[in-house]
Scaffold this motif. Structure first.
Motif, PDB file in Angstrom:
ATOM      1  N   THR A   1       0.897  14.473   5.850  1.00  0.00           N
ATOM      2  CA  THR A   1       0.102  14.983   4.724  1.00  0.00           C
ATOM      3  C   THR A   1       0.972  15.737   3.727  1.00  0.00           C
TER       4      THR A   1
ATOM      5  N   THR B   1      -1.565   5.147   8.366  1.00  0.00           N
ATOM      6  CA  THR B   1      -2.634   4.290   8.899  1.00  0.00           C
ATOM      7  C   THR B   1      -2.283   3.792  10.285  1.00  0.00           C
TER       8      THR B   1
ATOM      9  N   ARG C   1       4.240  10.805  -1.548  1.00  0.00           N
ATOM     10  CA  ARG C   1       3.574   9.503  -1.526  1.00  0.00           C
ATOM     11  C   ARG C   1       4.544   8.394  -1.925  1.00  0.00           C
TER      12      ARG C   1
ATOM     13  N   ARG D   1       3.679   2.054  -4.624  1.00  0.00           N
ATOM     14  CA  ARG D   1       3.113   0.763  -4.244  1.00  0.00           C
ATOM     15  C   ARG D   1       3.804  -0.339  -5.036  1.00  0.00           C
TER      16      ARG D   1
ATOM     17  N   SER E   1       4.280   5.436   3.081  1.00  0.00           N
ATOM     18  CA  SER E   1       3.656   6.621   3.682  1.00  0.00           C
ATOM     19  C   SER E   1       2.220   6.334   4.111  1.00  0.00           C
ATOM     20  N   ARG E   2       1.472   5.598   3.287  1.00  0.00           N
ATOM     21  CA  ARG E   2       0.095   5.247   3.646  1.00  0.00           C
ATOM     22  C   ARG E   2       0.071   4.288   4.840  1.00  0.00           C
TER      23      ARG E   2
ATOM     24  N   ILE F   1       0.823  -1.221   0.000  1.00  0.00           N
ATOM     25  CA  ILE F   1       0.000   0.000   0.000  1.00  0.00           C
ATOM     26  C   ILE F   1       0.854   1.266   0.000  1.00  0.00           C
TER      27      ILE F   1
END
Length: 461
Positions: free
Chosen positions: A195, A92, A199, A202, A87-88, A84
């Motif tokens: 934020t 999370t 990013r 993946r 960073s995500r 994923i």
């Protein structure tokens, strides 16, 4: 003639991306939270027990609910992070950890607190590998990345050192709930920085859901069986059923890993003697340390009648020398090879545990604090080189997986040690005798793995 108004900068141009140093600081905050929370919780356990009317088994679950999920999910958290994006995944994990901290702080009872700790442990497992991946992404230069990872490691050591003191201060001046409240602003600040982070890409990394499920069932059933057995006896049907379920789930896990195309723990990894010895040493070292911290937290407050603040300060010298020993371990490994600090660190740890056998209710707090210093030195000296010797023996493309297996074994050792030690000291009338039994068992295991460390490769660094 009217002068045209300057064009407004696009939204993305006005919003400057986070710098590599800011990303590094963000991962510091996340890893600091994980280690601080784990250590701060131990000194607060007696107060939580009194607040909820919980016995030793309930206190064990407060610790093990977190450690159990951390250990089990570490096996596949790296693959999830790749799938994923780092960073995500980190975002999370931080969000889940922050929300779970709020739930812990507001928990009306023991069951709710344990449930929230399960979520915290799951979030921590996601945060750990993804934070390292973020550091790698932010620092593409190898030399800069090495320095960043060293600082990242130190942040964890500082949190471990500060944990008991912070837990003692917050619990004594406010409430044990404050230990979780302090996580909230840090978590929110971390998410705000994320934020602005670039990013992460993946990758089509396969997952192993059946292997992960059976690993969780095996560890949970084993931990429950040991904790409940210590409280009610190991002959109880529920206890026997849990231990049987753990054996079945472990066998299923091995079968799944042997047959699946993309196992999260390739069994051929264990063909290497270095891997086998390293994970056993990691298991034993963490078991000795976390078991010791758990029983001493009870000993300081329930037997010596120390305040929670005094208990935290008694741990401080031991915790503080861990960071110093980490640095000394790296230098010793560079000069003599990693097996020397691994063996020496464990030997010092074992001898220090044997020294604690003379501790009793009449031993002064300053004397105990001094007796604990060699434990911090031994632990801090052994662990960094343990990771190094494992990664030196593994192909580069399997390094992340191998590190995850090592850390999972280490966390599992900690979880089971809390379960076993809690079972040993459940009878407060025989606390000193049972404490000495726990110390002897840990010292003997460390002596055995010290000998095993001498079979590791001599290679430098």
């Amino acid at each position: 003639m009217t002068t045209p108004a300057p064009a407004r900068a696009p939204q993305d141009a006005r919003r400057r991306p986070a710098t590599p140093k800011l990303i590094l600081a963000t991962t510091f905050m996340g890893i600091f939270l994980l280690n601080l929370d784990a250590m701060a919780m131990n000194v607060a356990l007696p107060g939580i027990g009194r607040a909820f009317g919980a016995g030793t088994a309930g206190l064990q679950w407060i610790v093990d609910a977190y450690t159990l999920m951390f250990a089990a999910l570490l096996l596949s958290a790296g693959a999830l992070s790749d799938r994923i994006g780092a960073s995500r995944a980190f975002g999370t994990g931080v969000a889940a950890f922050t929300l779970a901290s709020a739930a812990c702080a507001l928990a009306p009872g023991l069951g709710e607190l344990i449930a929230a700790r399960l979520v915290q442990g799951s979030a921590a497992a996601i945060m750990l590998p993804s934070s390292l991946a973020l550091v790698r992404q932010a620092f593409p230069d190898a030399a800069e990345r090495a320095r960043a990872i060293a600082l990242w490691t130190v942040s964890g050591a500082v949190a471990i050192a500060a944990g008991p003191v912070v837990g003692g201060v917050l619990s004594s001046t406010l409430s044990w709930r404050a230990i979780f409240v302090v996580n909230l602003p840090v978590g929110i600040a971390t998410l705000a920085v994320l934020t602005r982070a670039e990013r992460s890409p993946r990758r089509a990394t396969p997952l192993d859901p059946y292997g992960q499920l059976t690993a969780i069932v095996a560890l949970a059933a084993l931990t429950f069986g040991v904790i409940d057995g210590g409280e009610h006896g190991f002959g109880e049907p529920v206890v026997l059923g849990c231990l049987g379920l753990a054996a079945v789930a472990a066998a299923a896990f091995i079968m799944i890993e042997a047959r699946t195309a993309a196992p999260m723990v390739p069994l051929d990894l264990f063909r290497s003697r270095t891997v086998k010895v390293s994970v056993v040493i990691g298991f034993v070292v963490n078991a000795a340390f976390y078991g010791l911290v758990f029983v001493l937290s009870l000993f300081f407050q329930d037997v010596l009648n120390l305040s929670v603040m005094a208990a935290g300060l008694t741990f401080l010298p031991m915790m503080a020398v861990i960071a110093v020993a980490n640095l000394a371990s790296a230098r010793a490994a560079a000069r003599f090879g990693p097996r020397v600090p691994i063996a020496v660190g464990q030997a010092v740890f074992a001898l220090a545990l044997f020294g604690l056998l003379w501790m009793d209710a009449g031993t002064g707090r300053a004397v105990i604090a001094a007796m604990l210093i060699p434990i911090g030195l031994g632990l801090g000296f052994a662990v960094p080189s343990l990771t190094a010797v494992l990664l030196n023996d593994i192909a580069a493309h399997r390094a992340g997986m191998a590190a995850g297996v090592l850390n999972s074994f280490r966390q599992t050792g900690g979880a089971l040690a809390v379960a076993v030690c809690g079972a040993l000291v459940a009878d407060r009338g025989e606390f000193i005798v049972d404490l000495r039994v726990a110390l002897c068992v840990a010292a003997v295991m460390l002596a055995a793995t010290t000998a095993a460390a001498l079979t590791l490769p001599r290679g430098r660094g």
